[in-house]
Enzyme design. Structure first.
Site, PDB file in Angstrom:
ATOM      1  N   THR A 124       0.845  -1.191   0.000  1.00 22.58           N
ATOM      2  CA  THR A 124       0.000   0.000   0.000  1.00 22.58           C
ATOM      3  C   THR A 124       0.880   1.241   0.000  1.00 22.58           C
ATOM      4  OG1 THR A 124      -1.729  -1.176   1.210  1.00 22.58           O
ATOM      5  CG2 THR A 124      -1.841   1.229   1.206  1.00 22.58           C
ATOM      6  N   PHE A 247     -18.662  -5.217   8.546  1.00 24.68           N
ATOM      7  CA  PHE A 247     -18.097  -4.070   9.264  1.00 24.68           C
ATOM      8  C   PHE A 247     -19.179  -3.295  10.030  1.00 24.68           C
ATOM      9  CE2 PHE A 247     -14.654  -5.245   6.633  1.00 24.68           C
ATOM     10  CZ  PHE A 247     -13.509  -4.732   7.196  1.00 24.68           C
ATOM     11  N   CYS A 258      -3.189  -2.276   8.689  1.00 22.54           N
ATOM     12  CA  CYS A 258      -3.610  -1.476   7.532  1.00 22.54           C
ATOM     13  C   CYS A 258      -4.395  -0.218   7.891  1.00 22.54           C
ATOM     14  CB  CYS A 258      -4.449  -2.339   6.588  1.00 22.54           C
ATOM     15  SG  CYS A 258      -3.521  -3.680   5.807  1.00 22.54           S
TER      16      CYS A 258
END
Length: 436
Positions: A124, A247, A258
């Protein structure tokens, strides 16, 4: 599909999963790492990462002659068609992503890459990194591609082989298509775009998930104040296809390797172009507050003070199914409890006890009943499935006090009540212990 000669630089969660899974798709993969001991272990098929299915894939790849491990990337890339950079991009000063390792590897291999080889960022990285790497490599015959990963720890192999989507971005259409073709057997929807957009996809996705979690934690607190039940509320929300059910579980806050660094990095990226992002800032602030709120629940359960109070902790990893303590909300809550004077005894089935991240204030024991022994309050911090199957009558006998604070709403309150234990969750009405 043509088999490709692939080099994966870095053998952490992302790198090892990427290498093993690409080998399982028929490619010839060489994984490189600077840690010689780790390379020796992996070459024997020994995987120290707690990741279901990964050990088997590594061993199968080695046995089939499609997967090997070497020390250092310089020698490995000479015949590569595709090189994946899967190295750490940790949070640096002020929250900015630290690209030192990415740039060091690119600098090391730039003269060694064969003409036409594609350099791929799997780590990332901030928007604009592909452009920076093109300048650093300085070769027109080596295109740079962004191919972000969307792997969840604890299900990384499944996620790789059953992806929701493949995102590939580059200013070279041919290079993007070559990288996308590596995944052809998976049959997943593929987004071909420019490099900056591909880099943005990863940050936009992770920051949205963090915002969703902070939102549901705030709704849970509101439920407590208004007498509503967060479980029923999220069930009602989740059936809306625009929202979905993932979620929507309240807890002690989000963490892991992350979301914390990606939210901080996107704030830095936004600031660099003079864009104010109060929504994302509120998401981060709300998450920090959530950990303090869990501590307040434990303080209340202990009668107002933690000074010298023995607490049993169930779980320290950032999520069940992993051995990862990076930015673990459970571990942060433990540190906050210790700072208030509590004596902490913890059990986590994913930990060996030699992890460097374990704070000295936490005594790690071998089973959950030891953690409960003579504790004033038992605090569940990580949602390991085995905690639901504990002998709660035995737990009740071991505890000094009759209260369990369940920061994940993971346990069955009725089971605890029948064992004589009081249950306190998040966004739900407490349940007092007593006979059925």
């Amino acid at each position: 599909m043509f088999a490709r000669r692939i080099v994966v630089v870095g053998t952490g969660y992302v790198g090892l999963t990427t290498g093993a899974c690409l080998a399982s798709l028929g490619h010839r993969v060489v994984c490189s790492d600077v840690n010689a001991t780790k390379v020796e272990q992996l070459s024997r098929g020994e995987v120290r990462i707690h990741e279901p299915g990964l050990t088997e894939l590594v061993q199968e790849g080695i046995a089939a002659g499609r997967l090997e491990f070497v020390v250092g990337s310089a020698g490995a890339v000479a015949e590569a068609e595709v090189v994946f950079l899967c190295v750490p991009t940790p949070m640096g000063a002020g929250g900015e992503a630290d690209l030192a390792v990415v740039e060091a590897v690119a600098h090391e291999v730039r003269e060694l890459l064969p003409a036409g080889c594609v350099l791929v960022t799997k780590s990332t990285v901030p928007v604009g990194t592909s452009a920076r790497l093109r300048e650093l490599v300085g070769r027109e015959d080596v295109p740079v591609v962004s191919n972000p990963e969307f792997l969840r720890e604890g299900s990384a192999v499944h996620d790789f082989l059953n992806p929701d989507r493949i995102v590939v971005g580059s200013d070279s259409q041919d290079a993007a298509e070559r990288v996308a073709a590596l995944y052809a057997r998976l049959g997943a929807p593929t987004v071909l775009t420019d490099a900056a957009s591909a880099e943005m996809v990863k940050y936009a996705a992770n920051c949205f998930l963090a915002t969703k979690l902070s939102y549901v934690n705030a709704i849970a607190e509101l439920c407590e104040r208004l007498g509503a039940d967060i479980s029923d509320v999220t069930e009602g929300m989740g059936y809306d296809r625009r929202i979905g059910q993932s979620f929507l579980q309240p807890g002690p806050g989000w963490g892991g390797s992350c979301l914390p660094k990606d939210t901080a990095a996107l704030l830095q990226v936004a600031g660099a172009v003079d864009f104010d992002f109060p929504l994302l800032q509120a998401t981060i602030s709300s998450n920090a507050r959530q950990r303090e709120r869990m501590v307040a629940k434990v303080v209340e359960a202990c009668g107002g003070s933690l000074d010298g109070v023995r607490l049993g902790l169930l779980g320290l990893t950032f999520k069940a199914g992993t051995d990862d303590l990076r930015d673990s909300p459970a571990l942060e809550v433990a540190r906050l409890l210790a700072a208030r004077g509590a004596e902490l005894v913890a059990y986590d089935p994913g930990l060996r006890g030699d992890e460097a991240a374990l704070p000295p204030e936490v005594e790690l024991v071998d089973d959950p009943y030891q953690a409960a022994k003579e504790a004033a309050v038992l605090v569940l911090l990580t949602e390991w499935q085995e905690f639901r199957a504990l002998d709660w009558n035995r737990v009740a006998e071991a505890l000094q006090g009759p209260v369990v604070v369940d920061t994940r709403n993971h346990l069955d309150p009725d089971v605890l009540r029948r064992a004589g234990l009081s249950w306190r969750g998040v966004g739900r009405t407490p349940v007092a212990g007593g006979p059925a």
